[in-house]
Scaffold this active site. Structure first.
Site, short mmCIF file in Angstrom:
data_model
loop_
_atom_site.label_atom_id
_atom_site.label_comp_id
_atom_site.label_asym_id
_atom_site.label_seq_id
_atom_site.Cartn_x
_atom_site.Cartn_y
_atom_site.Cartn_z
N GLY A 93 -8.98 24.29 52.11
CA GLY A 93 -8.10 25.31 52.59
C GLY A 93 -7.43 26.28 51.81
O GLY A 93 -7.44 26.19 50.50
N LEU A 94 -6.79 27.34 52.03
CA LEU A 94 -6.17 28.33 51.39
C LEU A 94 -5.06 27.69 50.60
O LEU A 94 -4.76 26.73 50.72
CB LEU A 94 -5.89 29.43 52.13
CG LEU A 94 -6.84 30.36 52.99
CD1 LEU A 94 -6.13 31.10 54.10
CD2 LEU A 94 -7.61 31.10 52.10
N SER A 95 -4.83 28.58 49.52
CA SER A 95 -3.33 28.16 48.96
C SER A 95 -2.20 28.11 49.67
O SER A 95 -2.09 29.18 50.49
CB SER A 95 -3.30 28.97 47.36
OG SER A 95 -2.00 28.63 46.75
N GLY A 96 -1.75 26.94 49.79
CA GLY A 96 -0.30 27.01 50.62
C GLY A 96 -0.83 26.55 52.05
O GLY A 96 0.07 26.30 52.77
N ALA A 97 -1.93 26.31 52.29
CA ALA A 97 -2.41 25.68 53.53
C ALA A 97 -1.77 24.27 53.89
O ALA A 97 -1.49 24.20 54.74
CB ALA A 97 -3.90 25.57 53.49
N GLY A 98 -1.32 23.63 52.94
CA GLY A 98 -0.71 22.21 53.08
C GLY A 98 -1.54 21.12 52.53
O GLY A 98 -1.46 19.93 52.86
N LYS A 99 -2.62 21.43 51.79
CA LYS A 99 -3.65 20.34 51.44
C LYS A 99 -2.73 19.11 50.44
O LYS A 99 -2.91 18.09 50.93
CB LYS A 99 -4.76 20.89 50.45
CG LYS A 99 -5.49 21.74 51.17
CD LYS A 99 -6.40 22.44 50.15
CE LYS A 99 -6.09 23.38 49.08
NZ LYS A 99 -5.23 24.62 49.31
N SER A 100 -2.07 19.72 49.77
CA SER A 100 -1.28 18.55 48.71
C SER A 100 -0.25 17.85 49.71
O SER A 100 -0.10 16.64 49.28
CB SER A 100 -0.85 19.40 47.43
OG SER A 100 -1.84 19.92 46.71
N SER B 108 -11.38 24.55 47.00
CA SER B 108 -12.86 24.50 47.41
C SER B 108 -13.43 25.49 48.17
O SER B 108 -14.03 25.14 49.38
CB SER B 108 -13.32 23.08 47.46
OG SER B 108 -12.50 22.54 48.71
N1 LIG Z 1 2.37 20.21 58.97
C1 LIG Z 1 2.55 20.78 57.54
N2 LIG Z 1 1.57 20.06 56.79
C2 LIG Z 1 1.67 20.35 55.50
N3 LIG Z 1 2.63 21.48 54.94
C3 LIG Z 1 3.40 22.20 55.76
C4 LIG Z 1 3.57 21.71 57.14
N4 LIG Z 1 4.45 22.56 57.39
C5 LIG Z 1 5.07 23.12 56.42
N5 LIG Z 1 4.31 22.95 55.43
C6 LIG Z 1 4.68 23.42 54.19
O1 LIG Z 1 3.65 24.39 53.56
C7 LIG Z 1 3.55 24.20 52.15
C8 LIG Z 1 1.95 23.65 51.78
O2 LIG Z 1 2.25 23.71 50.39
P1 LIG Z 1 1.03 22.88 49.64
O3 LIG Z 1 1.49 22.93 48.28
O4 LIG Z 1 0.84 21.52 50.29
O5 LIG Z 1 -0.21 23.82 49.67
P2 LIG Z 1 -1.90 23.52 49.13
O6 LIG Z 1 -2.94 23.67 50.29
O7 LIG Z 1 -1.73 22.19 48.35
O8 LIG Z 1 -1.70 24.79 48.35
P3 LIG Z 1 -2.47 25.08 46.79
O9 LIG Z 1 -3.89 25.45 46.91
O10 LIG Z 1 -1.97 26.18 46.13
O11 LIG Z 1 -2.08 23.71 45.90
C9 LIG Z 1 4.49 23.33 51.60
O12 LIG Z 1 5.77 23.91 51.37
C10 LIG Z 1 4.91 22.32 53.04
O13 LIG Z 1 6.26 21.90 53.01
MG LIG Z 2 -2.02 22.01 46.22
#
Ligand SMILES: Nc1ncnc2c1ncn2[C@@H]1O[C@H](COP(=O)(O)OP(=O)(O)OP(=O)(O)O)[C@@H](O)[C@H]1O
Ligand SMILES: [Mg+2]
Length: 180
Positions: free
Chosen positions: A7-14, A81
């Site tokens: 998913g996109l950056s900030g999607a919530g993967k981590s 990815s």
């Molecule tokens: N239901 C949810 N599941 C996951 N994250 C959520 C949810 N609701 C809100 N968020 C928020 O969305 C943000 C997701 O950020 P996260 O670092 O997990 O994204 P990422 O996909 O890992 O991005 P990157 O590719 O940049 O590492 C966090 O601040 C998290 O608290």
């Molecule tokens: Mg991440």
């Protein structure tokens, strides 16, 4: 098994990945997150963000996931990815039986609004040239094994949904499988 969160950056993967890791461990199942940021600090620190480097990064993570799976550990990969071909290769490396593609389907507008790392703001200022969804394409999975939404869902709800969906596949490990 390997859970591959894309998913996109900030999607919530981590966020979902680490919550899931906790769910597995609470259930007595060894699990390890392979997170994009951590991987880029070590295993892939020689790589950048060109499509070629993203491909190589996904390949290395897939190889590590395969080793973890062979040792009986659930691998939870949290990697943008963005390219379908790289995810397909990860599936081939890990084995289709073990590979579960999970699309963390958060719209670009929501990710940009969250902007947890400030990347979207940097991109707007022209200080970044390789952000997925802005400068580079994100190819959404055409047929993900699972799609998870993080909009109007708590982290716990999103993680629970994934855990509930994959739990049946764990049954043999827990000894609950019907004998055949
Ligand atoms: N239901 C949810 N599941 C996951 N994250 C959520 C949810 N609701 C809100 N968020 C928020 O969305 C943000 C997701 O950020 P996260 O670092 O997990 O994204 P990422 O996909 O890992 O991005 P990157 O590719 O940049 O590492 C966090 O601040 C998290 O608290
Ligand atoms: Mg991440």
């Amino acid at each position: 098994m390997t859970l591959w969160l894309t998913g996109l950056s900030g999607a919530g993967k981590s966020t979902v990945a680490y919550a899931l890791e906790g769910r597995f461990r609470d259930a007595g199942i060894s699990a390890l997150v392979l997170d994009g940021d951590a991987v880029r600090a070590g295993l892939c620190r020689d790589l950048g963000f060109t499509p070629e480097d993203r491909a190589e990064s996904a390949r290395r993570v897939a190889e590590v996931a395969r080793l973890l799976n062979e040792a009986g550990v659930v691998a939870i990969c949290a990697l943008i990815s963005p390219f379908a071909v790289d995810r397909k290769r990860a599936r081939d490396i890990i084995g289709a039986q073990r590979f579960i593609e999970i699309f963390v389907d958060t719209p670009l507008a929501v990710c940009a609004e969250r902007d947890t790392k400030g990347l979207y703001a940097m991109a707007r200022k022209g200080a970044l040239g390789s952000l997925t969804g802005v400068h580079q394409a994100y190819e959404p999975p055409a047929a993900p094994d699972l799609r998870v939404t993080t909009v109007d869902q708590t982290v716990a709800q999103s993680a629970d949904r994934v855990f509930a969906a994959v739990q049946p596949r764990l049954a043999p490990n827990l000894g609950f499988a019907a004998t055949d």
